[in-house]
Design an enzyme around this catalytic site. Structure first.
Site, PDB file in Angstrom:
ATOM      1  N   THR A   1      -4.296  13.721   4.799  1.00 41.86           N
ATOM      2  CA  THR A   1      -3.032  13.859   5.312  1.00 41.86           C
ATOM      3  C   THR A   1      -2.868  15.372   5.837  1.00 41.86           C
ATOM      4  O   THR A   1      -2.375  15.379   6.993  1.00 41.86           O
ATOM      5  CB  THR A   1      -2.116  14.027   4.094  1.00 41.86           C
ATOM      6  OG1 THR A   1      -2.628  12.936   3.271  1.00 41.86           O
ATOM      7  CG2 THR A   1      -0.675  13.800   4.462  1.00 41.86           C
TER       8      THR A   1
ATOM      9  N   SER B   1      -6.866   6.030   3.429  1.00 39.78           N
ATOM     10  CA  SER B   1      -6.629   5.360   2.476  1.00 39.78           C
ATOM     11  C   SER B   1      -7.300   3.682   3.002  1.00 39.78           C
ATOM     12  O   SER B   1      -8.005   2.876   2.542  1.00 39.78           O
ATOM     13  CB  SER B   1      -5.392   4.894   1.714  1.00 39.78           C
ATOM     14  OG  SER B   1      -5.275   5.964   0.933  1.00 39.78           O
TER      15      SER B   1
ATOM     16  N   LYS C   1       0.688  -1.124   0.023  1.00 39.09           N
ATOM     17  CA  LYS C   1      -0.083  -0.154  -0.101  1.00 39.09           C
ATOM     18  C   LYS C   1       0.931   1.008  -0.075  1.00 39.09           C
ATOM     19  O   LYS C   1       1.972   1.366   0.895  1.00 39.09           O
ATOM     20  CB  LYS C   1      -0.875  -0.009   1.205  1.00 39.09           C
ATOM     21  CG  LYS C   1      -1.867   1.271   1.331  1.00 39.09           C
ATOM     22  CD  LYS C   1      -3.098   0.937   0.329  1.00 39.09           C
ATOM     23  CE  LYS C   1      -3.736   2.245   0.150  1.00 39.09           C
ATOM     24  NZ  LYS C   1      -3.314   3.097  -1.013  1.00 39.09           N
TER      25      LYS C   1
ATOM     26  N   LYS D   1       5.401   3.855   8.295  1.00 37.06           N
ATOM     27  CA  LYS D   1       4.161   4.612   8.563  1.00 37.06           C
ATOM     28  C   LYS D   1       2.878   3.959   8.514  1.00 37.06           C
ATOM     29  O   LYS D   1       2.059   4.326   9.391  1.00 37.06           O
ATOM     30  CB  LYS D   1       4.079   5.668   7.223  1.00 37.06           C
ATOM     31  CG  LYS D   1       3.054   6.565   7.177  1.00 37.06           C
ATOM     32  CD  LYS D   1       2.774   7.401   5.744  1.00 37.06           C
ATOM     33  CE  LYS D   1       4.073   7.983   5.419  1.00 37.06           C
ATOM     34  NZ  LYS D   1       3.658   8.884   4.139  1.00 37.06           N
TER      35      LYS D   1
ATOM     36  N   ASP E   1       0.154  10.666  -4.934  1.00 36.52           N
ATOM     37  CA  ASP E   1       1.360  11.342  -4.149  1.00 36.52           C
ATOM     38  C   ASP E   1       1.445  12.657  -5.057  1.00 36.52           C
ATOM     39  O   ASP E   1       0.606  13.077  -5.761  1.00 36.52           O
ATOM     40  CB  ASP E   1       2.584  10.271  -3.787  1.00 36.52           C
ATOM     41  CG  ASP E   1       3.592  10.674  -2.966  1.00 36.52           C
ATOM     42  OD1 ASP E   1       3.435  10.390  -1.893  1.00 36.52           O
ATOM     43  OD2 ASP E   1       4.716  11.378  -3.586  1.00 36.52           O
TER      44      ASP E   1
ATOM     45  N   LYS F   1       5.294   1.617  -3.305  1.00 41.00           N
ATOM     46  CA  LYS F   1       5.208   3.090  -3.657  1.00 41.00           C
ATOM     47  C   LYS F   1       5.586   3.097  -5.284  1.00 41.00           C
ATOM     48  O   LYS F   1       6.255   2.080  -5.630  1.00 41.00           O
ATOM     49  CB  LYS F   1       6.510   3.935  -3.121  1.00 41.00           C
ATOM     50  CG  LYS F   1       6.217   5.387  -3.212  1.00 41.00           C
ATOM     51  CD  LYS F   1       5.235   5.951  -2.075  1.00 41.00           C
ATOM     52  CE  LYS F   1       4.814   7.307  -1.900  1.00 41.00           C
ATOM     53  NZ  LYS F   1       4.309   7.734  -0.837  1.00 41.00           N
TER      54      LYS F   1
ATOM     55  N   GLN G   1       7.112   4.188   3.911  1.00 49.44           N
ATOM     56  CA  GLN G   1       5.737   3.599   4.135  1.00 49.44           C
ATOM     57  C   GLN G   1       5.759   2.546   5.001  1.00 49.44           C
ATOM     58  O   GLN G   1       4.652   2.184   5.402  1.00 49.44           O
ATOM     59  CB  GLN G   1       5.464   3.368   2.620  1.00 49.44           C
ATOM     60  CG  GLN G   1       3.801   3.477   2.559  1.00 49.44           C
ATOM     61  CD  GLN G   1       3.438   5.019   2.385  1.00 49.44           C
ATOM     62  OE1 GLN G   1       4.023   5.409   1.464  1.00 49.44           O
ATOM     63  NE2 GLN G   1       2.320   5.132   2.785  1.00 49.44           N
TER      64      GLN G   1
HETATM   65  N1  GLU Z   1       1.308   9.183  -0.657  1.00 47.66           N
HETATM   66  C1  GLU Z   1       0.716   9.025   0.470  1.00 47.66           C
HETATM   67  C2  GLU Z   1       1.751   8.928   1.537  1.00 47.66           C
HETATM   68  O1  GLU Z   1       2.893   9.186   1.451  1.00 47.66           O
HETATM   69  C3  GLU Z   1      -0.546   8.164   0.480  1.00 47.66           C
HETATM   70  C4  GLU Z   1      -0.548   6.862   0.189  1.00 47.66           C
HETATM   71  C5  GLU Z   1      -1.855   6.059   0.159  1.00 47.66           C
HETATM   72  O2  GLU Z   1      -2.920   6.602   0.523  1.00 47.66           O
HETATM   73  O3  GLU Z   1      -1.733   4.938  -0.225  1.00 47.66           O
HETATM   74  O4  GLU Z   1       1.699   8.104   2.503  1.00 47.66           O
END
Ligand code: GLU
Length: 446
Positions: free
Chosen positions: A209, A378, A90, A114, A166, A126, A111
């Site tokens: 975000t 998400s 994800k 996170k 992103d 990603k 990620q």
């Molecule tokens: N691009 C966002 C991030 O850096 C969201 C990623 C997502 O929603 O999958 O976390």
């Protein structure tokens, strides 16, 4: 830096030569995690850290498309499937000329932690391309997205890998990507998040975000029995994260002094209010113009080619891109009395800047904790898609608040120092790591 950290980083350097952003992200994590791993033999002996710096899979592909002049253009597409210990891959897609393998590996690596911190069952990935949507017509963006998905579709899926937005990928791009996925796969499902509300998206996802970042800042403020009321805030960026961070700051009674784009920043000492923010949203999301226009319209200062860190503030929110806040900026901010720096972007502060903040006991909240609200919602979009159901705005917003509060708690668990200062960087890294490491150990040598 102790010997085992140095040795580990050298090994990663040799295997990933030239990927400077990836090495930067790994160094930052390894520096806080290795001392912890050394006290936990089960993590050290099972080489979890050595395993997680190696992506599970990387796909690189050609993206050919026809521009409005009928000329063939060729871009390079990527998907880094980094870690699936706690759920399907994800993470977002970035369309920007600076995209390369090293940048996407750094983002995919961040990620892991996170997504783990959100408490939701999401692995890490990603992707993106070196395509620049700036200056392209809607038709060209659609052609590009269709070609990109024509290859990507075979690698993704609602239970396999779920991309989202992103930098350079917003609602418009997700729409074109989803349309093409549906045609090729012949299935309407939750393969992407950030979808339009009418066709499977979640309420609050666009805001998530930026709002989440401010909910996290509020948690930090609570630790000193403080609030956002009257606080001076500088923001960089004017995209999705910056816009909704500014919106929430205004709602909470803070004064937003700056916003920026790649050409410069505007400084509005009277504060960007709701109406002025609407102008920025229209400018950036529809007319797709430059932030300079704000200065002309509202008669305030514009600093061409500069970033907003020289403006005196209480709270700084770097919301643009990686490495946008350097040591000299950190020093200026500290000298000017900043007490909190929270990252809406991914890795916007350089390691030297972060070290300066921690030394000065500035509350520094790393992106993997502070900006996790986006991917968290998400995750909630995925839940709603699985249920074939939609939650109300208030329901999603309350869940987002709870998640940001829980992330803050998780940071405290490992981040509290003996003098009471909270090292959010260490807290986020160790908390994020433990869940991944335990899951990997349970699943054998994977
Ligand atoms: N691009 C966002 C991030 O850096 C969201 C990623 C997502 O929603 O999958 O976390």
């Amino acid at each position: 830096m102790n010997e085992s950290i140095r040795h580990f980083i050298n090994q990663v350097k040799i295997r990933n030569a030239g990927e400077s952003e990836f090495l930067q992200a790994v160094t930052e994590v390894a520096t806080s995690i290795i001392p912890f791993i050394e006290s936990e033999p089960r993590y050290r002996n099972s080489k979890v850290l050595e395993r997680i710096v190696e992506p599970e899979r990387v796909v690189i592909f050609r993206v050919p498309w026809l521009d409005d002049q009928g000329e063939i253009q060729v871009n390079r597409g990527f998907r880094v499937q980094m870690n699936s210990a706690i759920g399907p891959y994800k993470g977002g897609l970035r369309f920007h000329p600076s995209v390369n393998l090293g940048v996407l590996k750094f983002l995919a690596f961040e990620q892991i932690f996170k997504n783990s911190l959100t408490g939701l069952p999401m692995g890490a990935g990603k992707g993106g391309a070196d395509f620049d949507p700036k200056g392209k017509s809607d038709n060209e963006v659609m052609k590009f997205c269709q070609s990109f998905m024509t290859e990507l579709y075979r690698h993704v899926g609602a239970d396999i890998d779920i991309p989202a937005g992103d930098i350079g990928v917003g609602g418009r791009e997700i729409g074109y990507l989803f349309g093409q996925y549906k045609r090729i796969a012949g299935a309407f499902n939750g393969v992407l998040t950030g979808k339009g509300y009418e066709w499977g998206g979640s309420l609050i996802r666009p805001e998530a975000t930026g709002y989440g970042l401010i909910y996290f800042v509020e948690e930090i403020l609570k630790t000193r029995e403080d609030s956002l009321v009257g606080k001076k805030v500088t923001i960089s960026g004017s995209g999705n994260v910056a816009q909704f961070a500014a919106e929430k700051c205004i709602e909470k009674g803070a004064r937003v002094l700056t916003m920026s784009d790649s050409e410069g920043f505007i400084y509005d000492p009277s504060g960007i209010d709701k109406e002025k923010l609407e102008f920025i949203k229209e400018l950036k999301n529809h007319t797709r113009g430059r932030i300079k226009k704000y200065a002309t319209k509202y008669h305030c200062e514009y600093f061409a080619g500069e970033r907003p860190w020289k403006i005196k503030c209480d709270i700084a929110l770097p919301n643009a891109t990686q490495n946008e806040l350097e040591l000299s900026d950190a020093r200026t901010l500290i000298k000017n009395g900043v007490f909190c720096v929270a990252e809406g972007a991914n890795m916007p502060c350089t390691p030297e800047a972060v070290a300066a903040f921690n030394k000065a006991k500035v509350y520094y909240a790393p992106g993997k904790a502070a900006n996790a609200g986006g991917v968290a919602v998400s995750g909630l979009e995925m839940s709603q898609n699985s249920q074939r159901y939609s939650w109300t705005r208030t329901e999603v917003d309350n869940k987002l608040k709870d998640i940001m509060c829980e992330i803050h708690q998780r940071c405290l668990k490992y981040g509290k120092e003996t003098d009471g200062h909270i090292n959010y960087e260490r807290g986020a890294n160790i908390s994020g790591f433990v869940k991944i490491a335990d899951s990997m150990l349970a699943q054998g040598v994977v």
